[in-house]
Structures are given as C-alpha cells and as structure tokens.
Write an enzyme that holds these catalytic residues in place. Structure first.
Site, PDB file in Angstrom:
ATOM      1  N   HIS A 185       0.880  -1.174   0.000  1.00 57.23           N
ATOM      2  CA  HIS A 185       0.000   0.000   0.000  1.00 57.23           C
ATOM      3  C   HIS A 185       0.920   1.227   0.000  1.00 57.23           C
ATOM      4  O   HIS A 185       0.951   1.995   0.947  1.00 57.23           O
ATOM      5  CB  HIS A 185      -0.955  -0.032   1.195  1.00 57.23           C
ATOM      6  CG  HIS A 185      -2.180   0.810   1.028  1.00 57.23           C
ATOM      7  ND1 HIS A 185      -3.467   0.320   1.177  1.00 57.23           N
ATOM      8  CD2 HIS A 185      -2.340   2.121   0.724  1.00 57.23           C
ATOM      9  CE1 HIS A 185      -4.348   1.291   0.987  1.00 57.23           C
ATOM     10  NE2 HIS A 185      -3.683   2.408   0.717  1.00 57.23           N
ATOM     11  N   GLU A 219      -4.213  -0.220  -5.543  1.00 57.81           N
ATOM     12  CA  GLU A 219      -4.355   0.920  -6.459  1.00 57.81           C
ATOM     13  C   GLU A 219      -3.089   1.243  -7.258  1.00 57.81           C
ATOM     14  O   GLU A 219      -2.510   2.325  -7.103  1.00 57.81           O
ATOM     15  CB  GLU A 219      -4.811   2.162  -5.691  1.00 57.81           C
ATOM     16  CG  GLU A 219      -6.178   1.996  -5.067  1.00 57.81           C
ATOM     17  CD  GLU A 219      -6.759   3.303  -4.535  1.00 57.81           C
ATOM     18  OE1 GLU A 219      -6.017   4.292  -4.439  1.00 57.81           O
ATOM     19  OE2 GLU A 219      -7.964   3.317  -4.228  1.00 57.81           O
ATOM     20  N   GLU A 239     -12.498  -0.983  -0.826  1.00 58.32           N
ATOM     21  CA  GLU A 239     -12.546   0.354  -0.213  1.00 58.32           C
ATOM     22  C   GLU A 239     -13.764   1.096  -0.720  1.00 58.32           C
ATOM     23  O   GLU A 239     -14.064   1.053  -1.910  1.00 58.32           O
ATOM     24  CB  GLU A 239     -11.319   1.211  -0.579  1.00 58.32           C
ATOM     25  CG  GLU A 239     -10.079   0.905   0.189  1.00 58.32           C
ATOM     26  CD  GLU A 239      -8.918   1.855  -0.157  1.00 58.32           C
ATOM     27  OE1 GLU A 239      -9.149   3.039  -0.467  1.00 58.32           O
ATOM     28  OE2 GLU A 239      -7.781   1.368  -0.123  1.00 58.32           O
TER      29      GLU A 239
HETATM   30  C1  BGC Z   1      -6.308   4.810  -0.850  1.00 58.86           C
HETATM   31  C2  BGC Z   1      -6.328   5.119   0.623  1.00 58.86           C
HETATM   32  C3  BGC Z   1      -6.809   6.551   0.837  1.00 58.86           C
HETATM   33  C4  BGC Z   1      -8.230   6.659   0.307  1.00 58.86           C
HETATM   34  C5  BGC Z   1      -8.872   8.033   0.473  1.00 58.86           C
HETATM   35  C6  BGC Z   1      -7.494   5.340  -1.600  1.00 58.86           C
HETATM   36  O1  BGC Z   1      -7.032   5.906  -2.779  1.00 58.86           O
HETATM   37  O2  BGC Z   1      -6.116   3.435  -1.056  1.00 58.86           O
HETATM   38  O3  BGC Z   1      -5.052   4.914   1.142  1.00 58.86           O
HETATM   39  O4  BGC Z   1      -6.731   6.958   2.163  1.00 58.86           O
HETATM   40  O5  BGC Z   1      -8.244   6.354  -1.063  1.00 58.86           O
HETATM   41  O6  BGC Z   1      -8.182   8.996  -0.247  1.00 58.86           O
END
Ligand code: BGC
Length: 461
Positions: free
Chosen positions: A128, A173, A368
C-alpha cells in the site's frame, strides 16, 4: 445540517457476505524508525517541505503499532468479519532486498493472532504504497528489478502468515501509484513524467503476477488485488471530448484491469510503450486470480482539455498539457474533501466490469469505499455508506457476484498529502493524544452488521 431520513432498513445481503473495514500501514502504524523498520519512499517524500499540507509525516500515524490491540477490540465491538490492513515492506525487508527483519514479521504475526482470537479474518495487502527507500532510489517502479524484489518479499510474508490468512491482496491501487506518484508528482516519489510513467504501471503489474505465483507456491489461500475504479462520464459532445474521456477511461480503469483479467493491454499503443518482453510478462500478469478487489469513491467527468477543466482534481494539480480535461461533477452533495457523493456510480462501475469481462471477472470484493467528513455526529457518513450499500445490493441483484464490503477506514488516519486534515474513520482520533472515540457511523455500521446477521440466519420453524 439536516439530512433527509434514511429510506429504512437495508435489504438483506446473502448469507456469508463479509462485512469489513480497511486501513494501511503508512497511514496508521507510526513507529517509523522502531524495531528495525527501514525508511520508505513516502518517509523521504513527507520530509520534503510543502509536500504534506499540514506538515505531518508517517512517524506517528494513529499509533497503530502500539495500539493495535485497542483497534482490534474496536473491530470486535463493531462485529466486523474482516480487517484489511497492509504489511509495511520496509518493516519486513528494510532495504527492500536481502535481510529480513524478524521484529517486523513478528509484529504482523501478533496482529494476525489478535484478529483471529477475536474471530476477525485478517486480510493483508502486501503493498500500500510504502516502497523501501533503497528501491525507490534505484528507480522504484520504473525499475524492473523492483517487481522481483516484491515477489521475494511476498514469499517471506506468506511463509510466516499463510497458515492463518484466508485472503490476500497483492497491490493497492496501482493506478494511483502510477498517476499520482510517477506521472503527476503529487505523491511519492514525486516524479512528473506524464506518459513516460507507463513503465511504472507495467512493473507493478509484473510484480503482482510474480507475487501471485510466489503466494501460490507458499500455499496462500484466496489471492486478489485492490484496483481503483471510477466510471467515466463524458463532458461535452465533440470528438475531442469523446477522445479525452475514452483515453482517461483506458488509463484509469482498463490499463490495469485488462492485463490482469484478459492478458492484454487495452490498446496496442499502450503495449508498445511498455518495457521488457511484454508478451511474456502479460502471461505472468494474467495469472488466475481468486477474486478481484474494487475500490470505489466517485465517478469522473472528463472531456477535451478546456478552460473550464479543473486545474486541481481531488486535491491534485492537473497539468495543462494532458490530452484530457477533468471537470467538476455538478448536482451532487460533496464530501468535506470535495468529492461528489454518487452511490449509483458504484453500481454503474460493477455493471461496466461485468459487461467488459463477462465470465472472466472473478468474484468481487469491495475493498474500499468511504468518505472524508468532519465530526463525531457524522450523519453524512451514515447516509453515504447507506446509499452505497443500496447501490451495491442493486448490482448484486443484477447478477454480479460481490462477496464483501470494506469501509475505508477504521480510524481517522494520515490521509497522504492531506495529512490529518481529512477524516475517513468510523472512529475519531484525537491526533495529539491518539485517543479513539467511536463516531455515530461506528454504531450505525455495528447495527447494520448485527441486523444483516439476523436476516441471514434461518428463522426457527
Ligand atoms: C487509498 C487510501 C486513501 C483513500 C482516500 C485510496 O485511494 O487506497 O489509502 O486513504 O483512497 O483517499
């Protein structure tokens, strides 16, 4: 602010659907120089003045390295079925290659045990964004060797944890790492290479494929990856608008998904720009996956480069010389981060993935979804999650196989270049003292999980 009441209880998700929460090492652990952890590219980047808006860095995080038991207790109180965390590569292999740091592995061993003891499935992400600094200095993801070093590290972690981990994520990502880190220079390592950043995409994909093979050799269970997706809406109706939107869609949505799921780049032009024996690499990159992780936050409105295009999108500077222009999406509520709240975009994206890949699309887990809002009485976060769960349910009713939903994030943490300025947590963290206070959304999500378990349990008689 008064919000309309929620539309009533959520519909029933299938029995066995997994209710989770996500986080990452750099954003939470702190303890950046403790117990043998080496520096990462993000440590070096954060130390440069002006990179992180409030001047913070990764030295404190949320204090998770010392407080992980408290956070696991919070997860248990929530009734979470799974916790997605990331393993810090420089904590386990401080130089990125060579010697393993036993104290680093011990930390994740303790964390996995603590989660298992509470009946919470540990879901580690191996990368990450915290590349070990010596590898970053040697070119980072522009250097093919980084992919091989990543596979070695993946084996090391799997040999230690595979007996207790039911589900793995290789990389988080890769699009953000490529675009924000190497093309636009807003994230570590701060390179502004625009389209010359494409090798960073290829090498992350190769790293993923090599890691899949290494994990399988170490008898790791279900292997997936977390890919960010954003449905692209076309702004305007000129040929240039359509070209801009399609190009952005290819770069953001398909540059990673297509090689992973079909073994080919979305366009021969991309393949031609990639380094190395691309055809052979694509065979490794498309090693079969057990599942596919989707990170979803919002759709993107894109057209031709134009005066009204945003020079700053989601907090990131957009250089004028790009062949597309990102516009502000109008007509939706905005989070405190300025991101539009568009739950139906999640359904659109999942349907788009199914349309594109058909039977090649493995079962999906939403790895997420979440929002940056201030306040402990965070009614707007509740409305956000409620809306997205309804959209997810609708996509599942359309026949898309989704097996888990992970909220980003458990606690308010270090939101990359925003520092502590954006709060994505179900649990508020007072950063000077690190005191945790569950928000209204924490209690709401706990009640959702309880109610869903009740709904999926067969009733007596
Ligand atoms: C990421 C996280 C980040 C979240 C909010 C994602 O792009 O994986 O690490 O905190 O978005 O920005």
């Amino acid at each position: 602010m008064t919000l309309p009441p929620l539309p009533g209880p959520l519909p029933a998700f299938p029995p066995g659907f997994l209710w989770g929460v996500s986080a990452s090492a750099f954003q939470t652990e702190g303890a950046a120089t403790r117990d043998g952890r080496g520096p990462s590219g993000w440590d070096e980047f954060a130390a440069q003045p002006g990179r992180i808006k409030d001047g913070s860095d990764g030295s404190l995080g949320t204090g998770f390295y010392d407080r992980y038991r408290e956070d696991v207790a919070l997860l248990a109180g929530l009734g979470a079925g799974a916790f997605r965390f990331s393993v810090s590569w420089p904590r386990v292999v401080p130089d990125g290659s060579g010697a393993v740091n036993p104290a680093g592995l011990d930390f994740y061993d303790r964390l996995v045990d603590e989660l298992c003891a509470h009946g919470i499935a540990p879901v580690p992400t191996l990368y990450h964004w915290d590349t070990p600094l010596p590898l970053e200095r040697a070119g980072g993801w522009l250097n093919r060797d980084t992919a091989h070093r990543f596979a070695d590290y993946a084996s090391t972690v799997a040999e230690r944890l595979a007996d207790r981990v039911p589900m793995w994520i290789t990389i988080n990502e890769p699009a953000e790492v490529t675009l924000l880190g190497y093309a636009l220079g807003e994230h570590a390592p701060g390179r502004k290479l625009l389209f010359d950043a494409l090798p960073a995409a290829h090498h992350q994909l190769l790293a993923h494929g090599l890691a899949v093979r290494a994990l399988r050799a170490a008898t790791a269970a279900e292997i997936g990856i977390a890919v960010s997706h954003s449905p692209v809406r076309t702004a305007g109706d000129t040929e240039e608008d359509r070209f801009g939107a399609e190009l952005y869609d290819s770069v953001y949505n398909w540059l990673f998904a297509d090689p992973l799921l079909t073994g080919a780049y979305p366009d021969e032009n991309f393949a031609a720009l990639m380094p190395g024996p691309v055809a052979e690499d694509l065979k490794v990159i498309s090693s079969p996956l057990d599942w596919y992780g989707v990170n979803y936050y919002n759709p993107t409105l894109v057209g031709a480069p134009a005066p009204e295009a945003l020079d700053s999108f989601a907090g990131f500077d957009m250089p004028g010389e790009l062949p597309f222009g990102i516009r502000q999406i109008e007509g939706y509520e905005m989070t405190d981060f300025g991101w539009p709240v568009v739950p139906e975009g999640l359904r659109d994206m999942l349907v788009g993935l199914k349309d594109r890949f058909g039977d090649r699309l493995p079962p999906i887990r939403i790895t997420e979804n979440g929002c940056g809002y201030d306040g402990i009485e965070d009614t707007r976060r509740i409305a956000f999650i409620d809306g997205h769960l309804r959209a997810l349910h609708a996509a599942m009713a359309d026949g898309i196989d989704v097996r888990a939903y992970f909220i980003w994030s458990l606690t308010d943490n270090l939101e990359w270049i925003e520092g502590y300025g954006q709060r994505f947590g179900l649990v508020h963290v007072d950063h000077p003292t690190m005191r945790r206070t569950p928000k209204d959304s924490y209690r709401w999500y706990r009640d959702v999980i309880r109610a869903q378990h009740g709904l999926s349990r067969p009733t007596a008689g």
